[in-house]
Design an enzyme around this catalytic site. Structure first.
Site, PDB file in Angstrom:
ATOM      1  N   ASN A 178       0.817  -1.216   0.000  1.00 23.92           N
ATOM      2  CA  ASN A 178       0.000   0.000   0.000  1.00 23.92           C
ATOM      3  C   ASN A 178       0.848   1.262   0.000  1.00 23.92           C
ATOM      4  OD1 ASN A 178      -2.710  -0.904  -0.061  1.00 23.92           O
ATOM      5  ND2 ASN A 178      -2.346  -1.825   1.962  1.00 23.92           N
ATOM      6  N   HIS A 223      -6.211  -8.493  -1.733  1.00 24.90           N
ATOM      7  CA  HIS A 223      -7.104  -9.650  -1.647  1.00 24.90           C
ATOM      8  C   HIS A 223      -8.419  -9.355  -0.935  1.00 24.90           C
ATOM      9  CE1 HIS A 223      -4.075 -10.675   1.717  1.00 24.90           C
ATOM     10  NE2 HIS A 223      -4.930  -9.791   2.136  1.00 24.90           N
ATOM     11  N   HIS A 274      -9.549  -0.722  -1.534  1.00 25.51           N
ATOM     12  CA  HIS A 274      -9.998  -0.569  -0.149  1.00 25.51           C
ATOM     13  C   HIS A 274     -11.350   0.133  -0.043  1.00 25.51           C
ATOM     14  CE1 HIS A 274      -5.740  -1.161   1.743  1.00 25.51           C
ATOM     15  NE2 HIS A 274      -6.146  -2.178   1.029  1.00 25.51           N
ATOM     16  N   ASP A 318     -11.549  -4.613   2.837  1.00 26.44           N
ATOM     17  CA  ASP A 318     -11.064  -3.537   3.697  1.00 26.44           C
ATOM     18  C   ASP A 318     -12.017  -2.348   3.724  1.00 26.44           C
ATOM     19  OD1 ASP A 318      -8.171  -4.470   4.347  1.00 26.44           O
ATOM     20  OD2 ASP A 318      -8.398  -4.814   2.206  1.00 26.44           O
TER      21      ASP A 318
END
Lengths: 443, 443
Positions: free
Chosen positions: B142, B164, B192, B252
């Site tokens: 990230n 993922h 995300h 996320d």
């Protein structure tokens, strides 16, 4: 010389109407035109109609006047429609503000008024489409940015938004000690958020004179300042925004410009604006409102007596407002360059094509042609997109979908909101106000 | 069968590397390939290299291994470059967080780490352009969203971002009581922040089953919940976001999704996530970090003993991660559909063409082709633009211009900021940290 019919919606805003009347009386090329005053407040309408008729007689202007309590009738045959109406007037605003403060929002939030304004603007634009499709619709009341974006997306009315904030550039000139007559400038952006990309004195860059003033004179200016509460053009907030973004903010821009940190409480506002906390503080705004009341009262008094208006309140000189010169340009091809709010279409890079931007526009019998002004600095563009354009889009989405959650989206991202529940409370409290009954379709 | 060279930058992330090694060992069609581990941490590098070699021997996989402390050498001849590096590791993050908390920012802000990550990503991408221009660059660490947008704008490296999080859709299925094997879904967005636009069980809409679960079982589930801190897929926050925007947030996404109101303090986090306050609270995050430490320690121990890895830590079954199947698809034309982060180019309506979005992509020898997924609900699009895309743009602007004011732009609009001065203090405090010395060029 061509005769035009100009319909003013919300003509009971007496000061606005009388400025327009005066400018029309002075404009030889619009001789024979008709002004139709429309308002739902009959007593104000009578005052405006009476004063206008008297003023035209005094100035020997060949103008005709009509008055109307009903909108659709007033629009029949109109060549120009100027919408200056504020639904519910300032009292609804103040009531919403009170409720907002109870929910913990300093200075409140006027989204009921906002939604009503959008509805009125769209209603007027649809009536124009329907009843006088070739008319130009000039949107003068706020929110110009949101409202003009809405009506130019949703209708085919030929609409432009006008504001006078850009004249603030001349105030900058005066304060830093140059003759406004020597100044030329360009200040594009979105309404109430415009920035001087060019500031010339006799053709030469005058930005260094601003820098000099800031370095040498601003502190003293602020110490000795004794203007009225609305005077924020040369405030510490304006200078701070200039330092942040590299361009001087013009007109109403220093009042907000997405800078929530200038507005957290009265003390903070006093530090950034003036001893009244600026235009929008509880002090500044109440000065503004009582000024409006006083001027309205003066209009009623003038209406009651029979003294000459010309020598008293309305000396026969052009106001400097753009409305009448723009009408003249469109009707008589008296071409000119004005500051207009129109759909972007690439005039200001970095903003969506269907977002209304405030840019110079060439106005003539061909219509309004936006001038391509290039772009603002990238940081400033991003800041405006995030703090003004996105909230505008969320506001229009709420208006169009009648979705309570869409209101919440925008309120949750207001910097004053402290919790999800607080935002919900505000939505419910404002929707529960009696004058927001017609917003109960929000689900 | 084609041999490929796969270079892993930041290979000392032992768990990530070993997952990749295992997947490669199991992939017959990539037999003969070379994995080059690159890391600046020699002891970790040795562990990974040692375990990988041993694992390949145990599984009789025909793979070659290299290790490198220097990046440019490792990139020579690479067909794939996987960047999984975190500059400064988690300890820099924690130190920045501490300083942020001192400035009044609950859970701090990692913009030093962020800027270093962008610099590393861009450096790797430029090296790829320079040294192995035909290689595919897979960005695994990230910020995938910001970093991939940056490198695809600034370089010609063929880059995709992988995450993922989208597998969270199967977790949704399990919790509401359906067999993940029966499920197909689509969950586009930006990394995300992805939302299930389609959720099918054996071809039939399974959203009603989510609604049923929420109505009848969610309360009990939350009461009895006993997962780990990172388990937030079915949290009250996720359900609330679903109710707000009409699509279920995946992976996320419930962790942030621009919903600052879930994160104001630990008590609030506990209410919205789980008894640990979710993944990102002081409790949840320290669970996560000590889990990482424990697993790294286990790797060192495994490296020290000589027992079989296959039966112990790495059973010979595919991890489910996308990296190796994507490599296989690109190298051997073993076409498949994956969840990828690529420049939008119209795949997800409402987002800029050069913003990296997370969408399904068809991967084959022809390359990666994003699937046009249409659009998210307009309210959600606006929310993502305002809370994630605009901040990303402001972050990239700061990175590219080295302008301290550009950092301030973004921090001022963080919902936690309470004053201009507080934002300034944070910028100065983080830039003053020893490991941020190379950010002193920010002016």
């Amino acid at each position: 010389m061509t005769e035009a019919k100009v319909t003013i919606i919300g003509a009971g805003s007496a000061e606005f109407s009388m400025t327009l009347v005066r400018d029309l009386c002075l404009r030889e090329s619009l001789k024979g035109s008709t002004i139709c005053f429309m308002d739902i407040d009959e007593s104000r309408l009578d005052v405006v109609y009476g004063l206008a008729t008297r003023y035209a007689r005094e100035t020997k202007a060949e103008l005709k006047f009509e008055k109307a309590l009903e909108r659709r009738g007033a629009l029949q045959g109109a060549d120009f429609v100027i919408n200056t109406a504020l639904v519910g007037g300032h009292s609804n605003e103040e009531e919403e503000r009170r409720v907002g403060e109870e929910c913990g929002y300093y200075r409140g939030m006027n989204f009921g008024v906002y939604l009503h304004q959008l509805a009125l603007m769209l209603g007027v634009a649809r009536d124009v489409e329907d009843l006088c499709r070739n008319a130009w619709l000039i949107q003068a009341s706020n929110p110009v940015f949101d409202g003009c974006t809405l009506i130019t997306r949703e209708t085919r009315a030929k609409a432009i938004g006008l504001c006078h904030g850009h004249y603030g550039a001349y105030h900058v000139a005066r304060v830093i000690g140059i003759d406004p007559k020597e100044v030329s400038f360009q200040a594009p952006g979105v309404n109430h958020c415009i920035w001087m990309t060019r500031f010339l004195r006799s053709g030469k860059d005058a930005y260094p004179l601003i820098d000099e003033w800031i370095a040498e004179k601003s502190e003293e200016y602020w110490r000795l300042w004794d203007g009225d509460a609305t005077d924020v053009q040369m405030s510490p907030a304006a200078v701070s925004l200039y330092k942040m973004f590299g361009l001087f903010p013009i007109g109403d821009t220093p009042r907000f410009a997405g800078a929530w940190w200038h507005h957290t409480d009265l003390e903070t506002k006093k530090r950034w604006f003036n001893k009244y906390g600026g235009f929008d503080s509880e002090i500044g705004w109440s000065h503004y409102l009582s000024g409006l009341d006083r001027r309205m009262e003066a209009m009623f008094q003038l209406h009651g007596d029979s003294s000459a208006l010309v020598s008293k309140e309305f000396p026969p000189e052009a106001s400097g407002e753009q409305h009448v010169p723009i009408i003249d340009a469109l009707v008589n091809d008296n071409r000119g360059c004005f500051q207009v709010n129109v759909p972007n279409g690439g005039a200001l890079e970095g903003f969506g094509g269907d977002v209304v931007v405030e840019v110079p526009g060439i106005v003539s019998a061909r219509g309004v042609q936006a001038v391509k002004v290039g772009k603002l600095p990238r940081r400033l563009t991003l800041h405006i997109l995030r703090t003004l354009v996105m909230p505008m889009e969320q506001g229009l989405e709420a208006f169009l979908t009648r979705d309570k959650m869409a209101l919440l989206d925008r309120i949750l991202l207001d910097h004053r909101t402290r919790s999800y529940e607080q935002a919900q409370r505000l939505v419910d409290a404002i929707l529960a106000l009696p004058f927001n009954e017609d917003l109960r379709d929000f689900r």
